[in-house]
Design a protein around this motif. Structure first.
Motif, short mmCIF file in Angstrom:
data_model
loop_
_atom_site.label_atom_id
_atom_site.label_comp_id
_atom_site.label_asym_id
_atom_site.label_seq_id
_atom_site.Cartn_x
_atom_site.Cartn_y
_atom_site.Cartn_z
N PRO A 1 0.13 30.40 15.67
CA PRO A 1 0.44 30.13 17.06
C PRO A 1 -0.49 30.89 18.01
CG PRO A 1 1.94 31.76 16.19
CD PRO A 1 1.11 31.30 15.03
N VAL A 2 -0.41 30.55 19.29
CA VAL A 2 -1.18 31.26 20.29
C VAL A 2 -0.86 32.76 20.23
CG1 VAL A 2 -1.52 31.58 22.77
CG2 VAL A 2 -1.35 29.28 21.83
N GLY A 3 -1.88 33.57 20.30
CA GLY A 3 -1.71 35.01 20.24
C GLY A 3 -1.79 35.60 18.85
N LYS A 4 -1.94 34.77 17.84
CA LYS A 4 -2.04 35.26 16.47
C LYS A 4 -3.21 36.22 16.34
CE LYS A 4 -2.73 33.57 11.73
NZ LYS A 4 -1.43 33.94 11.15
N GLU A 5 -2.97 37.35 15.68
CA GLU A 5 -4.03 38.31 15.39
C GLU A 5 -4.13 38.46 13.87
OE1 GLU A 5 -3.19 41.87 17.57
OE2 GLU A 5 -3.42 40.88 19.52
N ILE A 6 -5.22 38.03 13.30
CA ILE A 6 -5.41 38.10 11.86
C ILE A 6 -5.50 39.56 11.43
CG2 ILE A 6 -7.04 37.61 9.99
CD1 ILE A 6 -7.70 35.00 11.38
N LYS A 7 -4.75 39.92 10.39
CA LYS A 7 -4.69 41.30 9.92
C LYS A 7 -5.84 41.57 8.95
CE LYS A 7 0.29 41.66 10.68
NZ LYS A 7 1.62 41.91 10.09
N VAL A 8 -6.94 42.01 9.51
CA VAL A 8 -8.17 42.23 8.75
C VAL A 8 -7.98 43.44 7.82
CG1 VAL A 8 -10.64 42.69 8.91
CG2 VAL A 8 -9.50 41.29 10.66
N GLN A 9 -8.46 43.29 6.59
CA GLN A 9 -8.42 44.39 5.64
C GLN A 9 -9.80 45.06 5.56
OE1 GLN A 9 -5.42 45.45 4.21
NE2 GLN A 9 -4.80 44.00 5.81
N SER A 10 -9.86 46.14 4.82
CA SER A 10 -11.08 46.96 4.76
C SER A 10 -12.25 46.21 4.13
CB SER A 10 -10.79 48.23 3.96
OG SER A 10 -9.76 48.99 4.54
N ASP A 11 -13.45 46.72 4.40
CA ASP A 11 -14.69 46.25 3.76
C ASP A 11 -14.98 44.78 4.11
OD1 ASP A 11 -14.93 48.77 2.46
OD2 ASP A 11 -13.53 48.08 0.93
N LYS A 12 -14.99 44.49 5.39
CA LYS A 12 -15.24 43.13 5.85
C LYS A 12 -16.32 43.13 6.95
CE LYS A 12 -11.87 41.34 3.41
NZ LYS A 12 -11.48 42.59 2.75
#
Length: 676
Positions: free
Chosen positions: A103-114
C-alpha cells in the motif's frame, strides 16, 4: 498554510551538456537473473564504496561497500525489489523501472549488505521508501528517485511515510538520489544510527527534509556533503545529540517563487557537535541556528539574501574530520552551480553496455575525399541493414547540399559533425511540400525534409540541418519546408541547429499506434509558422527557439503545432529561451492541429521554466482548423521574461501538482538519453 510543491528540477532530470556515454539498458539482466559482481568484471558503480563517516572502520564493519560481494540482479517489480532487499545474503539490486509501493507508504525493510541503485534515471520508487532497522549495516542506496507519498496534509502528523528511515542502523551511504514529496520526511536518521554519509542528493518539495536524532545518546557520527536542499521548510537538517556532525559543501535554497518558506536551515540541537564548512545558503530564513547546549563551528560559508538567526559557538571540544577520513572542500561560491549540475541521479550510475554489444563503428565523410565517403547519404547507405550496434558517421566540416534519409531498418546511427562548432558541418537542401519530383508529383510536407530519421535509437550531434527553400521566389507552391523529420523512437538531438521557416522540425511516429520519443538538448531551432510540430512525444530542453519574420518581412507565427494522440504526451519545452528579431506580441506559443479534421487527437504543448521574449502574445494559444485550443492540452508553468504572463482563462498555468507530472522524466519514461 504552505502548499506542497512537487517540481522535479533538472531531470529531474537535468542532463548535462556532455552526457556520460552509458547505455540506457540496465546491467544486461532480466528480472530475477543473477551474475557475479566481481571487482574484475563489474562496473565501477557496482563496487563503489562510501566516503565520510560511512567509510570508517567501526562496530565490526570495515567501511560501507553494500552488496558488492554478492550477485547483481535487475528488478522492475515491487515483488522482486522486496525479495532481494530483504534477503539475508548480499546483493547489488539494480532498479530499472518505476516501482509503485502498495500500500501507499510502504517502506521495504532492507537487510544488511545491500546496494540498491537506480539504472540511470529510470529507477524510481513511488509512494513509499525504505526502512533500515536496528543493527542493519553496510547498505548503499544510490541514484534513485524516491517520491510522492504525500497524503494532502502539510506537516503530516498522521502518516509516517519517509523516503528513507533508519532506526539504529550503521554504515549507510545515501548518494545521488532525488527524494521529494513524501508524507512525513525525506530522510530520518533515528535512534543512534551512525557511520552515515549522505552525499550528492536533491532533497525538495517537503515540510521536513532530514531529521537526525530521537535519542538521548550522544554517539552518532554523520557526514552530510554536496546536497541540494530546496523548497523545504524545516529539518534541513536538524541534528539532535550527534557526537560528530560534519556538514560541508551543501546548497540550501529557499526559492522565492514557491509557496514554501523555510523556517530554518542547519540546526545543531541537544549536545550535537557540528562542523559546518563551505556551504551556500540562498534566501533561507534563520540559516544556521543552535541550542544553548549544542556546539556549532562555521568555516567559509556563504550567505546570500538570508535573514534571521545565523549562529555559532558552544562549549564542545574542537574536532577535525581528517582525523577520521580524508576529504576535499570545494569553494563555497562554486557550490550552487556544482550541485545544480551534479546532484541527483546520474545517467552513468547503474547502467553499462551489455557484454554482447559490439563496439561502435565509425564511418567518415569528407567532401575533399579525405574520408571514406564524400556524401552523408553514401555513408548511411553503407550501414548494414539491422545493424546490431551503433554506427557513428563522422562528418568533417563543410556544407553538404544533399537529402539524407536514415531508413527504419538501420537503427543505432549517429550523424555527428567533426568540427569544433555545430556551425562547421551543415546539411542543407531546399525542397518544399509543393516542389515537384521528377515524376511530376509533389514531395508533400514530410517528403520535403532535408534530413529524415526513420530508425530507432538514432542521434544527430554537433551539426546544422537547414531547409533553405526560398518562399519569396516560390509563392506559387505550397511552402511548408521541413529541415528535419523524425519518425522513430528514442531520437536524441544534441547540440544541433535546425534552421527553416515554416514547418522546420517535424516530429512524428512510425505509425499512429507507435511511440515516438525525441529528446532535444542544448540546441537551436529557428522558424516562423508551426515550426515545431507533429504527433511525437518530444522534449526541447535547455535550448534556444529563435523566431523569424515571414518571407514578406512581417512578424506573425506559431511556435508549435502538436497533433498528439489522446493517450500520449505531446511537446514539452523546458528550461529554454524563446526570442528573435520580430515584432512584439506577434507570435503564439502554439495552436491545436487536428490532421484531416480528426476528432480523436488531443494536441498538447507545455512550456515551463522558460524565458519568453516580448514577441509572445499575451494570449499565447490559438485555434486551428475549426478546433478550439481550449478543448486540447495547452499550458505554462513558471515562465519568465517580457512575454510571460499571469494565469487567466486565455493563459492556463499548471498547478504545482500538475507540474510534477509534466516533467522530462514523464515524457521520456523508461528511456534515458545518452551519448553513444
Amino acid at each position: 498554510m504552505a502548499q506542497h510543491r512537487r517540481r522535479r528540477t533538472a531531470l529531474a532530470i537535468a542532463i548535462p551538456v556532455a552526457l556520460t556515454a552509458a547505455s540506457a539498458a540496465a546491467y544486461g539482466l532480466l528480472p530475477g537473473s543473477q551474475s557475479r559482481a566481481s571487482a574484475a568484471t563489474a562496473p565501477a558503480w557496482a563496487t563503489a564504496t562510501a566516503d565520510g563517516f560511512a567509510s570508517v572502520n567501526a562496530l565490526g564493519q570495515n567501511g560501507t561497500y553494500g552488496g558488492r560481494d554478492g550477485k547483481t540482479v535487475t528488478v522492475k517489480t515491487l515483488a522482486d525489489l522486496e525479495k532481494y532487499a530483504t534477503a539475508s545474503e548480499p546483493y547489488v539490486i539494480v532498479v530499472a523501472a518505476t516501482i509503485t509501493m502498495d500500500p501507499v507508504g510502504k517502506e521495504i525493510k532492507v537487510q544488511s549488505d545491500k546496494t540498491i541503485v537506480g539504472s540511470g534515471t529510470s529507477g524510481q520508487i513511488v509512494a513509499g521508501g525504505f526502512f533500515l532497522g536496528e543493527g542493519v549495516h553496510n547498505v548503499i542506496i544510490r541514484n534513485l528517485t524516491i517520491r510522492d507519498a504525500y497524503q494532502g496534509t502539510w506537516n503530516d502528523k498522521e502518516h509516517d511515510y519517509d523516503g528513507i528511515q533508519m532506526d539504529g542502523a550503521h554504515h549507510v551511504w545515501i548518494d545521488h538520489n532525488d527524494i521529494r514529496h513524501m508524507a512525513d520526511g525525506l530522510i530520518d536518521s533515528r535512534k543512534d544510527t551512525t557511520y552515515l554519509t549522505v552525499s550528492w542528493n536533491r532533497l525538495s518539495q517537503e515540510n521536513k527534509a532530514f531529521g537526525i536524532g530521537w535519542t538521548d545518546n550522544v554517539t552518532s557520527d554523520i557526514t552530510i556533503h554536496h546536497n541540494w536542499i530546496r523548497e523545504t521548510e524545516q529539518r534541513n537538517p536538524s541534528t539532535d545529540n550527534v557526537a560528530h556532525a560534519h556538514l560541508y559543501n551543501n546548497y540550501l535554497e529557499d526559492d522565492p517563487g514557491t509557496d514554501i518558506t523555510s523556517s530554518y536551515g542547519n540546526y545543531s540541537r541537544g549536545k550535537t557537535n557540528m562542523l559546518l564548512e563551505n556551504s551556500y545558503f540562498q534566501g533561507v530564513n534563520n540559516p544556521v541556528i543552535r541550542d544553548s547546549t549544542a556546539t556549532l563551528v562555521q568555516k567559509g560559508n556563504v550567505f546570500s539574501g538570508t535573514s534571521g538567526r545565523n549562529e555559532s559557538g558552544g562549549s564542545g571540544a574542537a574536532w577535525d574530520p581528517r582525523s577520521y577520513y580524508p576529504y576535499t572542500l570545494d569553494k563555497a561560491a562554486d557550490v550552487p552551480a556544482l550541485l545544480k549540475s551534479g546532484a541527483g541521479p546520474r545517467t552513468s550510475i547503474g547502467t553499462t553496455a551489455t557484454t554482447t554489444s559490439a563496439a561502435a563503428t565509425t564511418l567518415t565523410v569528407a567532401q575533399d575525399g579525405s574520408g571514406q565517403y564524400k556524401t552523408v547519404q553514401a555513408a548511411v547507405d553503407a550501414v548494414p541493414v539491422n545493424n546490431p550496434s551503433r554506427v557513428v558517421i563522422s562528418v568533417k566540416p563543410g556544407t553538404y547540399r544533399e537529402v539524407v534519409k536514415i531508413p527504419a531498418n538501420k537503427p543505432h546511427v549517429t550523424i555527428q559533425g567533426a568540427g569544433s562548432s555545430r556551425k562547421d558541418t551543415v546539411i542543407v537542401y531546399n525542397n518544399a511540400a509543393g516542389t515537384k519530383k521528377p515524376d511530376g508529383s509533389t514531395y508533400g510536407t514530410p517528403g520535403s525534409a532535408t534530413v529524415s530519421v526513420q530508425s530507432d535509437d538514432s542521434q544527430l550531434r554537433n551539426l546544422t540541418v537547414t531547409n533553405d527553400f526560398d518562399e519569396a521566389t516560390h509563392q506559387d507552391i505550397a511552402n511548408q519546408a521541413v529541415a528535419l523529420l523524425t519518425q522513430a523512437d528514442r531520437i536524441f538531438l544534441d547540440g544541433v541547429i535546425v534552421n527553416g521557416d515554416q514547418d522546420t522540425l517535424e516530429m512524428e511516429t512510425a505509425a499512429a499506434d507507435k511511440l515516438g520519443r525525441v529528446y532535444i538538448a542544448n540546441s537551436y531551432i529557428t522558424g516562423n509558422v508551426d515550426f515545431i510540430f507533429g504527433r511525437a512525444t518530444a522534449v526541447v530542453d535547455k535550448s534556444v527557439i529563435t523566431l523569424k519574420k515571414r518571407w514578406d518581412g512581417t512578424s506573425a507565427g506559431y511556435v508549435t503545432a502538436p497533433s498528439t494522440a489522446a493517450d500520449r504526451k505531446g511537446i514539452l519545452i523546458n528550461r529554454s529561451t524563446v526570442n528573435g528579431d520580430v515584432s512584439a506580441a506577434s507570435f503564439y506559443l502554439g495552436r491545436s492541429w487536428h490532421p484531416g479534421g480528426s476528432t480523436t487527437v488531443d494536441p498538447q504543448t507545455t512550456v515551463r521554466n522558460s524565458t519568453l521574449s516580448a514577441a509572445i502574445r499575451s494570449t499565447p494559444w490559438s485555434d486551428m482548423g475549426g478546433f478550439s485550443w481550449k478543448d486540447d492540452r495547452f499550458a505554462e508553468y513558471k515562465n519568465t521574461g517580457a512575454g510571460s504572463g499571469a494565469a487567466s482563462g486565455d493563459r492556463p498555468q499548471l498547478t504545482d501538482a500538475q507540474a510534477a507530472d509534466q516533467e522530462v522524466a514523464d515524457w521520456l519514461g523508461d528511456w534515458t538519453p545518452s551519448a553513444s
